[in-house]
Motif scaffolding. Structure first.
Motif, short mmCIF file in Angstrom:
data_model
loop_
_atom_site.label_atom_id
_atom_site.label_comp_id
_atom_site.label_asym_id
_atom_site.label_seq_id
_atom_site.Cartn_x
_atom_site.Cartn_y
_atom_site.Cartn_z
N SER A 236 30.41 28.10 32.77
CA SER A 236 29.75 29.39 32.51
C SER A 236 28.38 29.47 33.21
CB SER A 236 29.56 29.59 31.01
OG SER A 236 28.62 28.65 30.52
N HIS A 237 27.85 28.32 33.63
CA HIS A 237 26.56 28.33 34.32
C HIS A 237 26.71 28.47 35.83
CE1 HIS A 237 24.09 26.26 30.89
NE2 HIS A 237 24.86 27.25 30.46
N LEU A 238 27.94 28.49 36.29
CA LEU A 238 28.17 28.60 37.73
C LEU A 238 28.46 30.05 38.12
CD1 LEU A 238 30.60 25.55 38.31
CD2 LEU A 238 28.10 25.56 38.40
N THR A 239 28.15 30.38 39.36
CA THR A 239 28.55 31.69 39.88
C THR A 239 30.04 31.63 40.20
OG1 THR A 239 28.15 31.08 42.16
CG2 THR A 239 26.28 32.00 40.96
N GLU A 240 30.63 32.80 40.42
CA GLU A 240 32.04 32.89 40.78
C GLU A 240 32.31 32.01 42.02
OE1 GLU A 240 34.18 35.19 39.08
OE2 GLU A 240 35.74 34.04 40.15
N ARG A 241 31.39 32.09 42.98
CA ARG A 241 31.56 31.33 44.22
C ARG A 241 31.48 29.82 43.98
NH1 ARG A 241 31.75 30.88 49.40
NH2 ARG A 241 30.35 29.36 50.35
N GLU A 242 30.51 29.41 43.14
CA GLU A 242 30.38 27.98 42.83
C GLU A 242 31.62 27.46 42.10
OE1 GLU A 242 25.51 27.56 42.32
OE2 GLU A 242 26.72 28.34 40.66
N ARG A 243 32.15 28.32 41.23
CA ARG A 243 33.38 27.94 40.52
C ARG A 243 34.55 27.76 41.49
NH1 ARG A 243 32.10 31.10 35.97
NH2 ARG A 243 33.06 32.96 36.83
N THR A 244 34.62 28.67 42.45
CA THR A 244 35.70 28.58 43.45
C THR A 244 35.59 27.28 44.23
OG1 THR A 244 35.69 30.98 43.63
CG2 THR A 244 36.78 29.78 45.40
N ILE A 245 34.37 26.92 44.62
CA ILE A 245 34.17 25.69 45.40
C ILE A 245 34.52 24.46 44.56
CG2 ILE A 245 32.42 24.24 46.52
CD1 ILE A 245 31.09 26.91 47.42
N LEU A 246 34.06 24.45 43.30
CA LEU A 246 34.38 23.34 42.40
C LEU A 246 35.89 23.18 42.25
CD1 LEU A 246 32.83 21.54 39.93
CD2 LEU A 246 34.18 23.13 38.59
N ARG A 247 36.57 24.32 42.10
CA ARG A 247 38.02 24.31 41.93
C ARG A 247 38.70 23.77 43.17
NH1 ARG A 247 38.55 29.39 39.96
NH2 ARG A 247 38.91 30.25 42.00
N ARG A 248 38.27 24.28 44.33
CA ARG A 248 38.88 23.88 45.59
C ARG A 248 38.76 22.37 45.81
NH1 ARG A 248 36.52 27.64 49.99
NH2 ARG A 248 37.71 29.41 49.18
N LYS A 249 37.58 21.83 45.45
CA LYS A 249 37.32 20.40 45.69
C LYS A 249 38.02 19.51 44.69
CE LYS A 249 32.75 20.08 47.82
NZ LYS A 249 31.33 19.96 47.39
N ASN A 250 38.21 19.98 43.47
CA ASN A 250 38.60 19.07 42.39
C ASN A 250 39.93 19.33 41.73
OD1 ASN A 250 36.04 17.41 41.98
ND2 ASN A 250 35.26 19.51 41.94
N ILE A 251 40.44 20.56 41.85
CA ILE A 251 41.54 20.93 40.97
C ILE A 251 42.77 21.40 41.74
CG2 ILE A 251 42.25 22.46 39.07
CD1 ILE A 251 39.36 22.51 38.16
N GLY A 252 43.92 20.85 41.38
CA GLY A 252 45.20 21.35 41.88
C GLY A 252 45.88 22.08 40.73
N PHE A 253 46.49 23.22 41.03
CA PHE A 253 47.07 24.06 39.98
C PHE A 253 48.54 24.29 40.26
CE2 PHE A 253 44.54 26.43 36.79
CZ PHE A 253 45.59 26.86 36.00
N ILE A 254 49.40 23.94 39.30
CA ILE A 254 50.81 24.30 39.39
C ILE A 254 51.03 25.42 38.38
CG2 ILE A 254 53.19 23.51 39.14
CD1 ILE A 254 52.15 20.64 39.65
N PHE A 255 51.30 26.62 38.88
CA PHE A 255 51.43 27.79 38.01
C PHE A 255 52.83 27.88 37.44
CE2 PHE A 255 48.06 28.83 40.99
CZ PHE A 255 47.09 29.34 40.16
N GLN A 256 52.91 28.46 36.25
CA GLN A 256 54.20 28.63 35.58
C GLN A 256 55.13 29.51 36.43
OE1 GLN A 256 53.63 29.88 31.52
NE2 GLN A 256 55.71 29.36 30.94
#
Ligand SMILES: Nc1ncnc2c1ncn2[C@@H]1O[C@H](COP(=O)(O)OP(=O)(O)O)[C@@H](O)[C@H]1O
Ligand SMILES: [Mg+2]
Length: 239
Positions: free
Chosen positions: A70-90
């Motif tokens: 919640s303390h990150l901007t939308e852009r910072e969240r996107t970068i964090l996600r790109r670097k750290n998270i893989g998502f398998i969608f339903q």
């Protein structure tokens, strides 16, 4: 690595508010493999979306590696996600205008796709999820199970530290499911990847270290495999 505190999520519809998550607390350590189970509509997919920063909570907080989302901007969240998270969608969420190979390579971005190393990695993943020969096909020509395996390979291509998987075996037969779960286990053990997997399948959940049972937007119960052994672990969720 992941910390969820008092997480609430409501959706406002025309004439009513639905409270989907009602104050969820959950901590997941680096390298843990956690299965989330629970009835349809209990809020499992919603929780996964919030963990990945794809949606924002109504109340409470998600922390990833000490970053409060919640303390990150939308852009910072996107970068964090790109670097750290893989998502398998339903529902897989493949890009219909890209081939199998291009969908899997997509998270690597323009520069990454050209590197020889990455091309090899994509080829290996295609083999590992059993899609050899399908590289140039478009998603609409694939079965549900094949699309699911494309979405798995895409989620793994960046070697994400955290893998969020929403029913990754939901559309696979037992043999394919087993192959996929072996692959996820390998990533979990060899790369110390943290996995959070939503599943209906007790066989799939048996691969995890801990099962978290969801009910009506709250965690009803948690069991660790090391505490009770595999047979009892699985049996405790069959009731
Ligand atoms: N974007 C949304 N807008 C409105 N309601 C939603 C939305 N997403 C989920 N819901 C509702 O939240 C509840 C929980 O959904 P979900 O998290 O998908 O459950 P599960 O994955 O456990 O089956 C359901 O009643 C669903 O209809
Ligand atoms: Mg769901």
């Amino acid at each position: 690595m992941i910390k969820v505190s008092n997480l609430e999520k409501s959706f406002v519809q025309v004439n009513q508010t639905i409270e989907v998550l009602k104050g969820v607390n959950l901590t997941v350590e680096e390298g843990e493999f956690v299965a989330i189970m629970g009835p349809s509509g209990s809020g499992k997919s919603t929780l996964l979306q919030l963990l990945g920063g794809l949606d924002t909570p109504s109340k409470g907080e998600v922390e990833i590696n000490d970053n409060r989302l919640s303390h990150l901007t939308e852009r910072e969240r996107t970068i964090l996600r790109r670097k750290n998270i893989g998502f398998i969608f339903q529902n897989y969420q493949l890009l219909p205008t890209l081939t199998v190979e291009e969908n899997i390579s997509f998270p690597l971005h323009a520069d990454g796709i050209k590197s020889t190393n990455n091309k090899l990695k994509v080829q290996n993943l295609i083999k590992e999820v059993g899609l050899e020969g399908m590289e140039k096909k478009f998603p609409n020509l694939l079965s549900g199970g094949q699309q699911q395996r494309v979405s798995v390979a895409r989620a793994l291509v960046n070697d994400p530290k955290i893998l969020l998987a929403d029913e990754p075996t939901g559309n696979l037969d037992r043999k394919r499911a087993e192959e996929l779960l072996d692959l996820l286990s390998l990533f979990n053990k060899e790369k110390n990847q943290t996995i959070i997997m939503v599943t209906h399948d007790i066989f799939a959940a048996g691969y995890s270290d801990r099962i978290v049972l969801f009910k009506d937007g709250l965690i009803e119960k948690e069991v660790k495999k090391e505490d009770i052994g595999y047979a009892e672990y699985v049996a405790s969720f069959l009731a």
